[in-house]
Design an enzyme around this catalytic site. Structure first.
Site, short mmCIF file in Angstrom:
data_model
loop_
_atom_site.label_atom_id
_atom_site.label_comp_id
_atom_site.label_asym_id
_atom_site.label_seq_id
_atom_site.Cartn_x
_atom_site.Cartn_y
_atom_site.Cartn_z
N THR A 1 -4.98 1.32 -2.33
CA THR A 1 -6.30 1.71 -2.97
C THR A 1 -6.76 2.91 -2.52
OG1 THR A 1 -6.50 -0.70 -3.05
CG2 THR A 1 -8.61 0.70 -3.05
N ILE B 1 -3.87 2.85 2.12
CA ILE B 1 -5.17 3.88 1.88
C ILE B 1 -4.54 5.07 1.14
CG2 ILE B 1 -7.20 5.01 2.42
CD1 ILE B 1 -7.43 1.99 2.52
N LYS B 2 -4.82 5.16 -0.07
CA LYS B 2 -4.38 6.39 -0.92
C LYS B 2 -5.37 7.51 -0.72
CE LYS B 2 -2.39 6.19 -4.85
NZ LYS B 2 -2.33 6.31 -6.53
N ILE B 3 -4.78 8.82 -0.53
CA ILE B 3 -5.57 9.87 0.07
C ILE B 3 -4.92 11.16 -0.45
CG2 ILE B 3 -6.28 11.51 1.77
CD1 ILE B 3 -6.29 8.88 3.76
#
EC number: 2.2.1.2
Length: 307
Positions: A88, A124-126
């Protein structure tokens, strides 16, 4: 003979690059990835109407919070039909602010926790900016695993490995697009610049003992996927997954660990200089952030104007 999809699964963990619950349930990947563009598409599907309503109702007029709540609701649904993890994404507009990225990542994890989802099942997509990589380094120390996306250059891959991030998503198709347009020619097989980029990164990581997972992303055709059979993971759109499921014939493992470049450590100035010298990576990173930010804004508007 088994399908090419089943053969690929022997060498590589297959991930679905979609927010389409029905496609995921049908194609049975291990993991799934989402982003603002995919969530915007998911918001148009009838099955997510109630999630949109609840996300808006529980956000007190904060469109950004509503987007995060919707992303988590979609993620929870998807986790019900896959054995692995959901990725996400943090708001792309925070890509150059480490502190704001950390705060948003913590909020996403808290929202998943409220839904009874363990952080071990969430990545966690960054975006792979210098600031994003620094935020990811801190999150990893806190036990929050990350997926560094919009990765187009070797410098980004080196910095991510040095930061100890859990997973990177080097893009194949967007690199291919840039070179096809820039050089006015097509590329096939092992000569594809996107394939070459992921292969180089994969061999560098394996040669130097990095644990960071390499997950090739952004595919334009089956040939690119076939060339990267053997990569740790590949995240693939439902259309291409279906083509693989329908395709017969041998699919050998073509990507193997081999001789890689010596281990490197990049400070900030060297990282920025190497990015500056890579016109493709500079342009595609900026473009990718703009596109994700635009779709985030569209989704926020859609949630803010619901009646």
């Amino acid at each position: 003979m088994t399908s090419k999809l089943e053969q690929l699964k022997q060498y590589t963990t297959v991930v679905a690059d979609t927010g389409d619950f029905d496609a995921i349930a049908r194609l049975k990947p291990v993991d799934a990835t989402t982003n603002p563009s995919l969530l915007l598409k998911a918001a148009a599907l009838p099955r997510y109407a109630e999630h949109l309503r609840q996300a808006t109702a529980g956000s007190g007029g904060d469109a950004g919070l509503a987007c995060d709540r919707f992303a988590v609701a979609v993620g929870k649904d998807i986790l019900g039909v896959i054995p692995g993890r959901i990725s996400t994404e943090v708001d792309a507009r925070l890509s150059f602010d480490s502190e704001a990225t950390l705060a948003r990542a913590h909020r996403l994890i808290e929202l998943y926790d409220e839904q009874g989802i363990d952080r071990e099942r969430v990545l966690i997509k960054i975006a792979s900016t210098w600031e994003g990589i620094r935020a990811a380094e801190i999150l990893e120390r806190e036990g929050i695993q990350t997926n560094l996306t919009l990765l187009f250059s070797f410098a980004q891959a080196v910095a991510c490995a040095d930061a100890g991030v859990f997973l990177i998503s080097p893009f194949v198709g967007r690199i291919y697009d840039w070179y096809k347009k820039s050089e006015n020619r097509d590329y096939v097989g092992a000569e594809d610049p996107g394939v070459q980029s992921v292969s180089r990164i994969y061999r560098y990581y394996k040669a130097n003992g990095y644990k960071t997972v390499v997950m090739g992303a952004s595919f334009r055709n089956l040939g690119q996927i076939e060339q990267l059979a053997g990569c740790d993971r590949l995240t693939i759109s439902p259309d291409l997954l279906q083509q693989l499921a329908d395709a017969q014939g041998e699919l050998p493992r073509l990507l193997l660990p081999g001789e890689g470049e010596p281990r490197q450590v990049l400070d900030e100035s060297t990282f920025r200089w190497q990015m500056n010298e890579d016109a493709m990576a500079t342009e595609k990173l900026a473009e990718g952030i703009r596109l994700f930010a635009r779709d985030q804004e569209k989704l926020e508007y859609q949630l803010a104007t619901r009646h």
